[in-house]
Write a protein that holds these residues in place. Structure first.
Motif, PDB file in Angstrom:
ATOM      1  N   MET A   7       0.871  -1.048  -0.028  1.00 49.83           N
ATOM      2  CA  MET A   7      -0.136  -0.120  -0.179  1.00 49.83           C
ATOM      3  C   MET A   7       0.772   1.346   0.209  1.00 49.83           C
ATOM      4  N   ARG A   8       0.453   2.234  -0.626  1.00 47.85           N
ATOM      5  CA  ARG A   8       1.253   3.615  -0.677  1.00 47.85           C
ATOM      6  C   ARG A   8       0.284   4.471  -0.436  1.00 47.85           C
ATOM      7  N   LEU A   9       0.807   5.418   0.516  1.00 43.13           N
ATOM      8  CA  LEU A   9       0.129   6.589   1.055  1.00 43.13           C
ATOM      9  C   LEU A   9       0.913   7.759   0.802  1.00 43.13           C
ATOM     10  N   VAL A  58      -4.680   7.304  -0.541  1.00 44.27           N
ATOM     11  CA  VAL A  58      -4.133   6.023  -0.974  1.00 44.27           C
ATOM     12  C   VAL A  58      -4.235   5.823  -2.270  1.00 44.27           C
ATOM     13  N   TRP A 107      -5.572   8.676  -6.913  1.00 49.82           N
ATOM     14  CA  TRP A 107      -5.508   8.530  -5.303  1.00 49.82           C
ATOM     15  C   TRP A 107      -6.725   8.724  -4.767  1.00 49.82           C
ATOM     16  N   VAL A 144      -1.006  11.698   6.526  1.00 43.29           N
ATOM     17  CA  VAL A 144      -0.734  10.338   6.829  1.00 43.29           C
ATOM     18  C   VAL A 144      -0.301  10.124   8.307  1.00 43.29           C
ATOM     19  N   LEU A 163      -5.382   2.551   9.137  1.00 42.86           N
ATOM     20  CA  LEU A 163      -4.712   1.833   8.215  1.00 42.86           C
ATOM     21  C   LEU A 163      -5.787   0.786   7.614  1.00 42.86           C
ATOM     22  N   ALA A 187      -7.537   2.961   4.978  1.00 46.61           N
ATOM     23  CA  ALA A 187      -6.899   2.906   3.871  1.00 46.61           C
ATOM     24  C   ALA A 187      -6.607   1.774   2.824  1.00 46.61           C
ATOM     25  N   ARG A 188      -6.745   0.467   3.633  1.00 49.88           N
ATOM     26  CA  ARG A 188      -6.552  -0.650   2.756  1.00 49.88           C
ATOM     27  C   ARG A 188      -7.953  -0.877   2.059  1.00 49.88           C
ATOM     28  N   ALA A 246      -7.523   0.888  -0.989  1.00 48.56           N
ATOM     29  CA  ALA A 246      -6.244   1.039  -1.796  1.00 48.56           C
ATOM     30  C   ALA A 246      -6.328  -0.007  -2.875  1.00 48.56           C
ATOM     31  N   THR A 251       4.232   0.800   2.700  1.00 48.29           N
ATOM     32  CA  THR A 251       4.075  -0.212   3.685  1.00 48.29           C
ATOM     33  C   THR A 251       5.052  -1.478   3.824  1.00 48.29           C
TER      34      THR A 251
END
Length: 279
Positions: free
Chosen positions: A1-3, A16, A22, A30, A40, A43-44, A47, A181
């Motif tokens: 995952m990229r935040l 995310v 995005w 963040v 998190l 966010a997941r 994502a 992550t």
């Protein structure tokens, strides 16, 4: 995952990577997301694969950490170029949150900071409270990794044996562009870390060369000070800093510094040095 932390409408928002773009999240950045016990997971749920959009206006990926702790002399190659022995313990110093700046922001310093040097770094971001943690506990508390450039004013760093003045000029530490992550990125396996000045490669390192890796640093730091979600730890720079060249080389007004960390992205930093005009 990229935040990431995006600037938008005079404020910031955590986002995310999702479906090629995005997805904004219900957190101001963040760091705030990491301080939310459900952040998190939220966010997941949003994502998905996606590159950083061209022209995105990015803030430091964690704009307001409570603590920024940095390690010096942590790459074996850099230690050798500085003529020192491998350390038994990490060499630590701190920064303030307002030293951080965005991954594409111009860094502006006064003329008294003209001996400005580059330092490409891997940064680790804390995702859970840590106090006197074991190595395994510290590893489990890592939220992710990002890139940093610990731009250093060498003369001010050497005023005394304490490095703080040369490391804490306002808005001189680009951080980002994204937080990746640990399930997607493993610095222990070796990540290429490079720095270029005006296109010329001046640093080329590998995170497998770290003397103290991220879990070791977090465990050591947490033995004397509590770490909280959103705190940032810079892990040191590889060989190739300007101060170690012969003769020493420093950044000039108009230079552009690029720090690239494999799996994370690139920091692109124009340098502006403001010299006072004579009356």
């Amino acid at each position: 995952m990229r935040l990431a932390t995006l600037r938008t409408g005079g404020t910031t928002v955590a986002a995310v990577a999702a479906g090629g773009s995005w997805a904004p999240l219900p957190h101001r950045d963040v760091g705030a997301l990491l301080r939310d016990a459900d952040g998190l997971a939220t966010a997941r749920a949003s994502a998905g694969p996606g590159p950083l959009p061209a022209g995105a206006d990015l803030a430091p990926v964690v704009p307001h950490p409570a603590k920024v702790v940095c390690c010096g002399h942590n790459y074996a190659g850099h230690i050798r170029e500085m003529g020192r022995e491998l350390p038994a313990h990490p060499t630590l110093f701190t920064k303030f949150a307002d030293t951080l700046t965005g991954p594409a922001d111009t860094v502006t310093v006064p003329g008294l900071a003209a001996d400005l040097d580059w330092e490409a770094e891997l940064a680790v971001v804390v995702g859970a409270p840590l106090h006197r943690a074991t190595r395994d506990g510290a590893a489990a508390a890592i939220a992710g990794y990002t890139a940093a450039n610990d731009l250093s004013v060498r003369s001010w760093q050497r005023h005394t044996g304490q490095w703080l003045p040369g490391k804490a000029f306002d808005a001189t530490t680009p951080l980002g562009p994204v937080l990746v992550t640990p399930d997607e990125l493993d610095p222990a396996a070796g990540l290429a870390l490079t720095c270029r000045v005006n296109g010329e490669r001046v640093q080329s390192g590998d995170t497998a060369d770290l003397v103290f890796d991220a879990p070791a640093l977090l465990a050591y730091i947490s033995a004397f000070t509590r770490l909280s979600p959103g705190d940032v730890v810079l892990t040191g720079t590889p060989a190739g800093v300007g101060a170690a060249t012969s003769p020493p080389r420093f950044l000039a007004d108009g230079d552009v510094v690029e720090v690239s960390l494999q799996g994370v992205g690139v920091l692109t930093t124009p340098i502006r040095i403001e010299f006072e005009e004579c009356a």
